[in-house]
Design a protein around this motif. Sequence first.
Motif, PDB file in Angstrom:
ATOM      1  N   GLY A   1       0.741  -1.275  -0.038  1.00 33.38           N
ATOM      2  CA  GLY A   1       0.066   0.010  -0.125  1.00 33.38           C
ATOM      3  C   GLY A   1       0.937   1.288  -0.021  1.00 33.38           C
ATOM      4  O   GLY A   1       0.559   2.152  -0.554  1.00 33.38           O
TER       5      GLY A   1
ATOM      6  N   THR B   1       1.625   2.359  -3.446  1.00 39.25           N
ATOM      7  CA  THR B   1       0.734   2.444  -4.427  1.00 39.25           C
ATOM      8  C   THR B   1       0.977   3.917  -4.856  1.00 39.25           C
ATOM      9  O   THR B   1       0.763   4.804  -4.409  1.00 39.25           O
ATOM     10  CB  THR B   1      -0.700   2.565  -3.671  1.00 39.25           C
ATOM     11  OG1 THR B   1      -0.840   1.059  -3.101  1.00 39.25           O
ATOM     12  CG2 THR B   1      -1.878   2.667  -4.760  1.00 39.25           C
TER      13      THR B   1
ATOM     14  N   GLY C   1       1.801   7.029  -3.322  1.00 41.53           N
ATOM     15  CA  GLY C   1       1.342   6.382  -1.987  1.00 41.53           C
ATOM     16  C   GLY C   1       2.233   6.755  -0.669  1.00 41.53           C
ATOM     17  O   GLY C   1       1.824   6.255   0.521  1.00 41.53           O
TER      18      GLY C   1
ATOM     19  N   VAL D   1      -2.144   2.087   5.447  1.00 42.89           N
ATOM     20  CA  VAL D   1      -2.612   1.721   4.178  1.00 42.89           C
ATOM     21  C   VAL D   1      -2.664   0.299   3.800  1.00 42.89           C
ATOM     22  O   VAL D   1      -1.678  -0.473   4.058  1.00 42.89           O
ATOM     23  CB  VAL D   1      -1.814   2.404   2.828  1.00 42.89           C
ATOM     24  CG1 VAL D   1      -2.278   2.087   1.485  1.00 42.89           C
ATOM     25  CG2 VAL D   1      -1.985   4.113   2.957  1.00 42.89           C
TER      26      VAL D   1
ATOM     27  N   ALA E   1      -3.697  -2.071   0.746  1.00 42.81           N
ATOM     28  CA  ALA E   1      -4.241  -2.321  -0.688  1.00 42.81           C
ATOM     29  C   ALA E   1      -4.356  -3.844  -1.116  1.00 42.81           C
ATOM     30  O   ALA E   1      -3.511  -4.679  -0.852  1.00 42.81           O
ATOM     31  CB  ALA E   1      -3.054  -1.562  -1.710  1.00 42.81           C
ATOM     32  N   ARG E   2      -5.456  -4.041  -1.931  1.00 42.07           N
ATOM     33  CA  ARG E   2      -5.841  -5.395  -2.249  1.00 42.07           C
ATOM     34  C   ARG E   2      -6.039  -5.488  -3.845  1.00 42.07           C
ATOM     35  O   ARG E   2      -7.040  -4.296  -4.031  1.00 42.07           O
ATOM     36  CB  ARG E   2      -6.788  -6.316  -1.276  1.00 42.07           C
ATOM     37  CG  ARG E   2      -6.244  -6.392  -0.035  1.00 42.07           C
ATOM     38  CD  ARG E   2      -7.253  -7.056   0.951  1.00 42.07           C
ATOM     39  NE  ARG E   2      -7.599  -5.558   1.709  1.00 42.07           N
ATOM     40  CZ  ARG E   2      -8.807  -5.649   2.469  1.00 42.07           C
ATOM     41  NH1 ARG E   2      -9.654  -6.750   2.531  1.00 42.07           N
ATOM     42  NH2 ARG E   2      -8.844  -4.731   3.112  1.00 42.07           N
TER      43      ARG E   2
ATOM     44  N   TRP F   1      -9.827  -3.330  -7.422  1.00 44.27           N
ATOM     45  CA  TRP F   1      -8.935  -3.129  -6.300  1.00 44.27           C
ATOM     46  C   TRP F   1      -9.626  -2.528  -5.021  1.00 44.27           C
ATOM     47  O   TRP F   1     -10.671  -1.972  -5.345  1.00 44.27           O
ATOM     48  CB  TRP F   1      -7.661  -2.402  -6.532  1.00 44.27           C
ATOM     49  CG  TRP F   1      -8.299  -0.963  -7.404  1.00 44.27           C
ATOM     50  CD1 TRP F   1      -8.052  -0.909  -8.710  1.00 44.27           C
ATOM     51  CD2 TRP F   1      -8.637   0.153  -6.768  1.00 44.27           C
ATOM     52  NE1 TRP F   1      -8.521   0.556  -9.061  1.00 44.27           N
ATOM     53  CE2 TRP F   1      -8.772   1.219  -7.836  1.00 44.27           C
ATOM     54  CE3 TRP F   1      -8.559   0.598  -5.332  1.00 44.27           C
ATOM     55  CZ2 TRP F   1      -9.269   2.408  -7.697  1.00 44.27           C
ATOM     56  CZ3 TRP F   1      -9.153   2.018  -5.203  1.00 44.27           C
ATOM     57  CH2 TRP F   1      -9.261   2.763  -6.500  1.00 44.27           C
TER      58      TRP F   1
ATOM     59  N   LEU G   1      -8.690  -0.080  -1.613  1.00 45.74           N
ATOM     60  CA  LEU G   1      -7.679   0.501  -0.808  1.00 45.74           C
ATOM     61  C   LEU G   1      -8.342   1.048   0.425  1.00 45.74           C
ATOM     62  O   LEU G   1      -9.138   1.734   0.379  1.00 45.74           O
ATOM     63  CB  LEU G   1      -7.124   2.012  -1.714  1.00 45.74           C
ATOM     64  CG  LEU G   1      -6.001   2.776  -1.048  1.00 45.74           C
ATOM     65  CD1 LEU G   1      -4.641   1.610  -0.942  1.00 45.74           C
ATOM     66  CD2 LEU G   1      -5.518   4.057  -1.687  1.00 45.74           C
TER      67      LEU G   1
END
Length: 86
Positions: A4, A7, A14, A23, A25-26, A32, A34
Amino acid sequence: GGAGARTSGALGDGTTLAQHYQVAARAYGDRWLLDLVPRDAQLAANVRNLQLRGSKGVVESVEIWFASGDRSLMKIMPTLAAVKRP
């Protein structure tokens, strides 16, 4: 730290996000999520986390989860001018 913190793109830098939020993130194919948890105690007293969802480089929704348990969901739709016509 983590993915993350690196990002970047449609959501900006990021590293700057990581200074103000924890953060996570996936990604799921082109989709996606966040998840941002405020680091600032004053903001965290009111906002538990923010979730931005999208596809590729486009933000499609912003969901704010408040400390009170309430939530606010904003869905972002493309304008007619942005939609490609056949």
